[in-house]
Design an enzyme around this catalytic site. Structure first.
Site, short mmCIF file in Angstrom:
data_model
loop_
_atom_site.label_atom_id
_atom_site.label_comp_id
_atom_site.label_asym_id
_atom_site.label_seq_id
_atom_site.Cartn_x
_atom_site.Cartn_y
_atom_site.Cartn_z
N LYS A 283 0.67 -1.07 -0.06
CA LYS A 283 0.06 -0.04 -0.12
C LYS A 283 0.84 1.39 -0.09
CE LYS A 283 -4.82 -0.49 1.57
NZ LYS A 283 -5.74 0.03 2.55
N GLU B 63 -19.41 -8.66 9.42
CA GLU B 63 -20.36 -7.83 10.16
C GLU B 63 -21.51 -8.98 10.70
OE1 GLU B 63 -18.80 -5.36 6.85
OE2 GLU B 63 -19.51 -7.36 7.03
N ARG C 150 -25.60 -5.69 6.55
CA ARG C 150 -24.82 -7.09 6.18
C ARG C 150 -25.25 -7.98 7.29
NH1 ARG C 150 -19.16 -6.54 3.39
NH2 ARG C 150 -20.06 -7.51 1.53
#
Length: 643
Positions: A279, A364, A392
């Site tokens: 990243k 979730e 979710r």
């Protein structure tokens, strides 16, 4: 003319040499840095996928071949190479292009993404149709290691493993980073596979076997696998699921990526390629702090992100301070987040209460039921989750928490309009989908201090309760840092119309005689309008009320409603106006109308809120104004309604 300026679509890179492609990747990276610096957006993740994007469009025939970018915040290079370079200046702005893949935006965006872990399922569905229609097509799902912590990705892998005759390439973009630091056993497994003894053993074993093979066979095997690490080693998790595993390979090395992808394309079938990326690659500041540069606003790329002077606290910060204070007072409190430590304001909580902090990864459903299990044993879970992500875990919310009436508190960040992230992340539906659930408390704080008060109140409530609050700051109300509560289900009148006389000033009030309030023939003393505000739109409602001479109520709770006050106001006002930063259909206004109807009251109700359509990205306040939810729009809507 730069090389990048000559690229109008992926066909323009097919003829480029590897040297030219490296130069193109460098230009792409610089373009992304300077573009995001001007508009804001996701930076670290996009810098990490530049070479991978170039290689994919070099090898595959898009848009005929389908590339699906999981989560989608790593697709900026893809957008630039597919004809949207000049539109990047409008990224995430009103009328501009989305920060995520969007089918209506480009034929190259095979699937709209923004919530994680959906790519493999979607690609599998496409692959099945291609098989049945006898279309020779490749289907590529690019998914991050963070997104692989979600159960949905493994549900799709499990299904794909028993689906014959399809072409499906899953590329695991392993950058050891989602938004928050990675968690879980899978991450540890990948780390061990990449750099530990398992990788070394696989490399040594593979090399020993290949040395016994004829040279042509050995060369083919090397090309197919990309490199020796893991090629003939112990069976991996992904191979057990039916995929041919390749890698790990360097995701920034085009000389490794391109031949590997070419060979996997020729092989077809179920392929799993593990690439290692970094990243922030190529921008030292983002490499050093990929979390800070994950989703920055505008900044000077030569200077980097500068620390801002402290301003009004955000609602997220109010929550972060509250949960630390509440945890200090109650040792039974447990904090849960699905991979959003920074976004939900739990950094300090993790530092101060590490044994009571749980990042469950992008899971979730698990987060909700995990909290239910904690509640069963007499502890008090607080699930910090974005409104859009609680969707979710909806089945778990109903079945595992509410049905058993378990004591779980939900802190719903990013409720309402979220601005630049657009429709995929908007928290427009939580009021509607929560208020229909038995046992559930739904509260809507109007400012920062009310947020703390309602967090205190819902935490002390013995059952499932939720506090919804928006992204960013409110009006800057001073936060009284106590653990005081407010009466459950009771609203506060913030302004009385000068022509309205509260029934409580009469000899017999509705409070003393509830039957009077339900009498539709009761005398109406005056005829003003009462605005019932749910949440932070209280403040533009107050501004509009000054010009309308209307009564304004901070309702505080959608469920339970302050029915007593509503009935009292129904006898002193000619109409109600409900205001909420949530969907009108099934929302708080609907709750008021339903109650009035059940009570036999025929009072008209104007419901103001979010319309029945998905709202695109833009600046939060500008969007609210365009929807008539600022002070001017509220006043205008009420005046036109009264004509």
């Amino acid at each position: 003319m730069t090389l990048l300026s000559t690229i109008q679509n992926p066909a323009d890179i097919k003829h480029l040499s590897c040297t030219q492609l490296r130069a193109l990747a460098d230009e792409l990276r610089q373009y992304i840095i300077h573009s995001v610096a001007q508009t804001g957006g996701h930076l670290s993740s996009n810098l990490g996928t530049v070479e991978l994007t170039v290689a994919l469009h070099k090898v595959f025939d898009t848009p005929h071949d389908r590339i699906i970018w999981d989560v989608g915040h790593q697709s900026y290079a893809h957008k630039i190479l597919t004809g949207r370079r000049d539109q990047m200046k409008s990224l995430r702005q009103a009328g501009g292009i989305s920060g995520f893949p969007k089918r209506s935006e480009s034929e190259y965006d095979a699937f709209g993404t923004a919530h994680s872990s959906t790519s493999i399922s979607a690609a599998l569905g496409m692959a099945v149709v291609s098989r049945n229609k006898k279309i020779n097509r490749q289907h590529i799902a690019v998914i991050g290691d963070g997104a692989m912590t979600a159960g949905m990705s493994f549900e799709a892998l499990n299904n794909a493993g028993v689906t014959p005759g399809i072409n499906l390439l899953v590329i695991l973009n392993d950058n050891d980073m989602s938004i928050s630091p990675p968690v879980g056993a899978l991450n540890k497994y990948l780390t061990r596979l990449m750099s530990g003894s398992l990788a070394k053993d696989a490399h040594d074993f593979g090399k020993a076997v290949l040395e016994q093979l004829p040279s042509p066979v050995m060369e083919i095997a090397r090309k197919v696998k990309g490199h020796a690490k893991g090629m003939l080693g112990p069976a991996t998790l992904f191979e057990e699921l039916g995929f041919n595993y390749s890698g790990p390979i360097d995701g920034h090395d085009l000389s490794a990526l391109i031949p590997t992808l070419e060979n996997l394309k020729k092989l077809g079938g179920l392929q799993f390629l593990h690439v290692i990326t970094k990243k922030g690659q190529g921008y030292k500041l983002a490499e050093a702090d990929p979390v800070l540069y994950h989703g920055p606003g505008k900044f000077d790329p030569m200077v980097g992100i500068q620390t801002k002077k402290p301003g009004k606290p955000t609602f997220t910060q109010v929550f972060g301070e509250w949960i630390c204070d509440q945890a200090a007072a109650d040792e039974h409190l447990m904090g849960i987040t699905p991979a959003m430590r920074e976004g939900s304001g739990l950094v300090e909580f993790e530092q101060r209460f590490p044994t009571r902090y749980f990042d469950v990864g992008i899971a979730e459903q698990h987060a909700v039921t995990f909290g239910a299990g904690i509640a069963c044993e007499g502890f008090k879970p607080v699930v910090a989750i974005y409104s859009t992500f609680l969707q979710r875990g909806y089945d778990q919310l109903i079945h595992d928490v509410a049905l058993q009436n378990l004591d779980v508190t939900f802190a719903l960040d990013r409720a309402g309009i979220v601005g630049a992230d657009g429709a995929t992340h908007a928290g427009n539906y939580d009021i509607a989908y929560l208020r229909c659930i038995p046992n559930m408390v739904v509260s809507t704080p109007s400012d920062e201090n009310e947020c703390r008060l309602l967090l205190n109140t819902c935490y002390q409530f013995k059952g499932p309760a939720s506090v919804r609050y928006p992204r960013g700051s409110g009006v800057g109300a001073e936060v009284v840092k106590t653990l005081d509560t407010v009466p459950l289900g009771k609203a506060v009148v913030r302004r009385y119309s000068s022509s309205a006389v509260p029934l409580s000033t009469r000899a017999t009030s509705s409070v003393e005689n509830p039957h009077l309030a339900a009498d539709t023939n009761a005398e109406r003393l005056t005829q003003p309008v009462a605005i019932l505000a749910f949440g932070t739109l209280l403040y533009p409602a107050l501004a509009a009320a000054e010009k309308l001479d209307a009564t304004v109520v901070d309702m505080r709770f959608v469920k339970p409603l302050d029915e007593e006050l509503i009935l009292e106001l129904a006898h002193t006002h000619q109409a109600f106006v409900t205001i909420e930063e949530g969907c009108i259909m099934g929302g708080a206004g609907s709750a008021v109308s339903e109650f009035l109807n059940q009570s036999g009251m025929s009072l008209p109700v104007l419901q103001l809120g979010l319309p029945d359509n998905f709202i695109d990205h833009g600046e939060q306040q500008s969007i609210l104004a365009s929807l008539g939810l600022d002070a001017t729009g509220i006043e205008k809507s009420i005046r036109e309604w009264q004509k």
